[in-house]
Design an enzyme around this catalytic site. Sequence first.
Site, PDB file in Angstrom:
ATOM      1  N   HIS A  21      68.226  27.592  95.118  1.00 23.68           N
ATOM      2  CA  HIS A  21      68.239  29.060  95.272  1.00 23.68           C
ATOM      3  C   HIS A  21      67.193  29.731  94.378  1.00 23.68           C
ATOM      4  CE1 HIS A  21      71.899  27.750  97.108  1.00 23.68           C
ATOM      5  NE2 HIS A  21      72.437  27.445  95.950  1.00 23.68           N
ATOM      6  N   CYS A  22      66.074  29.040  94.169  1.00 23.53           N
ATOM      7  CA  CYS A  22      64.971  29.580  93.325  1.00 23.53           C
ATOM      8  C   CYS A  22      65.437  29.900  91.916  1.00 23.53           C
ATOM      9  CB  CYS A  22      64.327  30.822  93.930  1.00 23.53           C
ATOM     10  SG  CYS A  22      63.683  30.567  95.570  1.00 23.53           S
TER      11      CYS A  22
END
Length: 401
Positions: free
Chosen positions: A355-356
């Site tokens: 999710h970055c």
Amino acid sequence: MNLKDIRKEFSFFKNNPNVHYLDSAATALKYDKAIEKMTDYYLKSGVNIHRGSYKLAYLATKEYEEAREVVARFINAEPSEIIFTKGATQALNLVANSANLLVGTNEEVITTEQEHNSSILPWLDKSQELGFKVVYIPLNEEYKITVENFKKILNDKTKVVVINHVSNVLGYLNPIKEITKLAHKQGAVVILDAAQSITNVKIDVKDLDVDFLAFSGHKIYGPNGIGVLYGKKDLLRKLHVYEVGGEMVSKASKDAIIYQDVPHKFEAGTPPIAEAIGLAEAIKFMESLDYQKTTDHIKKLKAKAVAGLSKIKGVTIYNPTSDFGIVSFNIDGVHPHDASSVFDEFNVCIRSGHHCASILTEVLGTPGGTVRASISIYNDDKDIEALIEAAKKAASFFGGF
Ligand SMILES: Cc1ncc(COP(=O)(O)O)c(C=O)c1O
């Protein structure tokens, strides 16, 4: 507006009647009227702004500048403090581009282990060039940020605090007002990544007193390709220009450039005109909602998801007490990407992986990341039931539970 009416505002549901969309933290579904407004601009005019002196150019400029006023009103800022960017990422990079004005060698930037790469990487990158230190607020046992832990690392070397308002993996609402007060006492500026909070929290920049704030249009039911940087006017004026080009100068000659004042100084070239107009429409939609009601609805669905998932053998939920609609979990022995293929079979759209938020993945000890379901205003009980059914299937198919 009740839930049934809300779903009518999104053509997504007509076009995908069997899909359970639980990935709104990645991007929210697009509000029809926002897209219609953009199409209107393109079909009826489509002309450039701030340049032509004909009527259509004047009208397009007016609509674009009115969109800025809508954004300003939405977060209680002045229109001149609103810079249109292509997203939160660009807004956060724009501030870090002036890192040398805000923090010097051997001084410190405080951030957190919850950050999205967009808020933290610009500062990590600059720290190598400028020689300042990046220090992290340690998370508590629930992976939360606390004022107490912030106080432990705040010191007179602290010049910048860059922090998220709501984590895109954990969904906790961070104590920004208290942190900002303490940071200001030390003379540090506070940059708030509001990419996730903007959908759930009524933001008032004067009340929070943060110095800069960033968000993206696509997470609030608006178009892609537009975001906002808010900054206090005196601070914005001090920042280096981020890009140079058309319309951001009031005078340019062979020997000198005189830049326009803010906000135009930071909007070089032809801006995302249609997207600004679409964003304003999405904001008007948000303003028509009752925050308390939508938040209660999201929290109720989140509680149902947490209750259902936690009954499945092998499931670990990392944020059972999250403040909004984000549930991050894993199934023992099942890689999140494998799990996501099962969710897809059930027409459940979730996200798997980091999710970055690479640093948080290390802290959680989940090398493959997590499975993340993110719930929004248009979700219903059936979406959550499908999520739980799919999780049961993934646990029994891959995990042998
Ligand atoms: C917390 C957070 N910050 C920043 C961003 C970056 O937003 P964008 O990709 O729209 O620039 C995101 C997007 O997922 C996010 O969740």
